[in-house]
Design a protein around this motif. Structure first.
Motif, PDB file in Angstrom:
ATOM      1  N   PRO A  61       0.956  -1.294   0.051  1.00 32.34           N
ATOM      2  CA  PRO A  61      -0.029  -0.022  -0.355  1.00 32.34           C
ATOM      3  C   PRO A  61       0.985   1.017  -0.182  1.00 32.34           C
ATOM      4  N   ASN A  62       0.507   2.200  -0.610  1.00 31.81           N
ATOM      5  CA  ASN A  62       1.105   3.840  -0.645  1.00 31.81           C
ATOM      6  C   ASN A  62       0.152   4.494  -0.363  1.00 31.81           C
ATOM      7  N   SER A  63       0.466   5.841  -0.333  1.00 31.44           N
ATOM      8  CA  SER A  63      -0.298   7.144  -1.096  1.00 31.44           C
ATOM      9  C   SER A  63       0.963   7.900  -1.433  1.00 31.44           C
ATOM     10  N   VAL A  64       0.204   8.606  -2.921  1.00 30.00           N
ATOM     11  CA  VAL A  64       1.509   9.747  -3.118  1.00 30.00           C
ATOM     12  C   VAL A  64       1.143  11.086  -3.233  1.00 30.00           C
ATOM     13  N   LYS A  65       1.608  12.338  -2.983  1.00 24.64           N
ATOM     14  CA  LYS A  65       1.706  13.777  -2.720  1.00 24.64           C
ATOM     15  C   LYS A  65       2.582  14.249  -3.583  1.00 24.64           C
ATOM     16  N   ARG A  66       1.868  15.669  -3.639  1.00 21.18           N
ATOM     17  CA  ARG A  66       3.456  16.720  -4.810  1.00 21.18           C
ATOM     18  C   ARG A  66       4.439  17.104  -3.909  1.00 21.18           C
ATOM     19  N   VAL A  67       5.180  17.388  -4.180  1.00 21.73           N
ATOM     20  CA  VAL A  67       5.986  18.070  -3.133  1.00 21.73           C
ATOM     21  C   VAL A  67       6.483  19.754  -3.821  1.00 21.73           C
ATOM     22  N   ASN A  68       6.508  20.697  -3.002  1.00 20.75           N
ATOM     23  CA  ASN A  68       7.401  21.930  -3.417  1.00 20.75           C
ATOM     24  C   ASN A  68       8.442  22.133  -2.711  1.00 20.75           C
ATOM     25  N   GLY A  69       9.264  22.865  -2.937  1.00 19.08           N
ATOM     26  CA  GLY A  69      10.251  23.345  -2.333  1.00 19.08           C
ATOM     27  C   GLY A  69      11.846  22.842  -1.224  1.00 19.08           C
ATOM     28  N   TYR A  70      11.405  21.941  -1.466  1.00 11.31           N
ATOM     29  CA  TYR A  70      12.499  21.193  -0.532  1.00 11.31           C
ATOM     30  C   TYR A  70      13.689  20.018  -1.421  1.00 11.31           C
ATOM     31  N   SER A  71      15.380  20.778  -1.527  1.00 13.27           N
ATOM     32  CA  SER A  71      16.057  19.631  -1.392  1.00 13.27           C
ATOM     33  C   SER A  71      15.479  18.356  -1.062  1.00 13.27           C
ATOM     34  N   LEU A  72      16.558  17.375  -1.686  1.00 14.64           N
ATOM     35  CA  LEU A  72      16.395  15.491  -1.291  1.00 14.64           C
ATOM     36  C   LEU A  72      17.116  16.132   0.355  1.00 14.64           C
ATOM     37  N   HIS A 115      24.722  11.608  -3.735  1.00 11.18           N
ATOM     38  CA  HIS A 115      25.205  12.844  -4.908  1.00 11.18           C
ATOM     39  C   HIS A 115      24.311  13.995  -5.474  1.00 11.18           C
ATOM     40  N   TRP A 116      23.119  13.309  -5.234  1.00  6.45           N
ATOM     41  CA  TRP A 116      22.163  14.380  -6.002  1.00  6.45           C
ATOM     42  C   TRP A 116      21.141  14.791  -4.329  1.00  6.45           C
ATOM     43  N   LYS A 117      21.636  15.445  -3.375  1.00  6.79           N
ATOM     44  CA  LYS A 117      21.187  15.756  -2.302  1.00  6.79           C
ATOM     45  C   LYS A 117      20.809  17.436  -2.052  1.00  6.79           C
ATOM     46  N   ARG A 118      21.403  18.065  -3.601  1.00  2.00           N
ATOM     47  CA  ARG A 118      20.384  18.622  -3.649  1.00  2.00           C
ATOM     48  C   ARG A 118      18.998  19.026  -4.638  1.00  2.00           C
ATOM     49  N   LYS A 119      18.741  18.063  -5.641  1.00  2.00           N
ATOM     50  CA  LYS A 119      17.697  18.053  -5.901  1.00  2.00           C
ATOM     51  C   LYS A 119      16.374  18.802  -5.253  1.00  2.00           C
ATOM     52  N   ARG A 120      16.006  18.902  -6.076  1.00  2.00           N
ATOM     53  CA  ARG A 120      14.316  19.416  -5.641  1.00  2.00           C
ATOM     54  C   ARG A 120      13.479  18.224  -5.394  1.00  2.00           C
ATOM     55  N   VAL A 121      12.159  18.312  -4.359  1.00  4.88           N
ATOM     56  CA  VAL A 121      11.977  16.698  -4.458  1.00  4.88           C
ATOM     57  C   VAL A 121      10.473  17.672  -5.074  1.00  4.88           C
TER      58      VAL A 121
END
Length: 128
Positions: A61-72, A115-121
């Motif tokens: 089971p899972n739920s999907v949500k849209r996120v804005n503004g955070y780096s990984l 390696h991609w910790k600064r990419k945006r979620v």
């Protein structure tokens, strides 16, 4: 501790679902091909709805949500719960996250070393 994963295919979503379900990546590739009618030449590109659907087919089971503004890195530090697993999309890339450890088809590492910790979620699939 950082671990290098030798996979170079663009199958980050497939890899994340395999990690979440405890399944081999090759078996999960076949499951995606069978479920969505992909050809033998398909290399693994997936969408959020396909990843969520495959988790459901594997009784996860899972739920999907849209996120804005955070780096990984910030999202992992501020928004994750201990013991809970997530599949996170940053741009067009997906990673499996659990207890501050981030995995993709290239490497597994604590978030501080990823390696991609600064990419945006952009999307989060919370695995219940």
């Amino acid at each position: 501790m950082t671990t290098q994963n030798p996979n170079t295919l663009p199958n980050c979503g497939v890899y994340a679902v395999a990690k979440a379900t405890g399944t081999a990546v090759s078996e999960m590739m076949d499951s995606f091909r069978n479920c969505f009618g992909f050809s033998k030449r398909w290399q693994g590109r997936t969408t959020i709805p396909q990843v969520s659907r495959m988790l459901e087919l594997w009784d996860t089971p899972n739920s999907v949500k849209r996120v804005n503004g955070y780096s990984l890195e910030r999202w992992v530090e501020w928004e994750t719960a201990k013991g809970r697993a997530y599949i996170v999309r940053t741009g067009g890339h997906m990673q499996y996250v659990k207890d501050g450890i981030v995995s993709d088809q290239h490497m597994t590492a604590p978030i501080a070393d990823f390696h991609w910790k600064r990419k945006r979620v952009t999307y989060v699939i919370e695995i219940k």
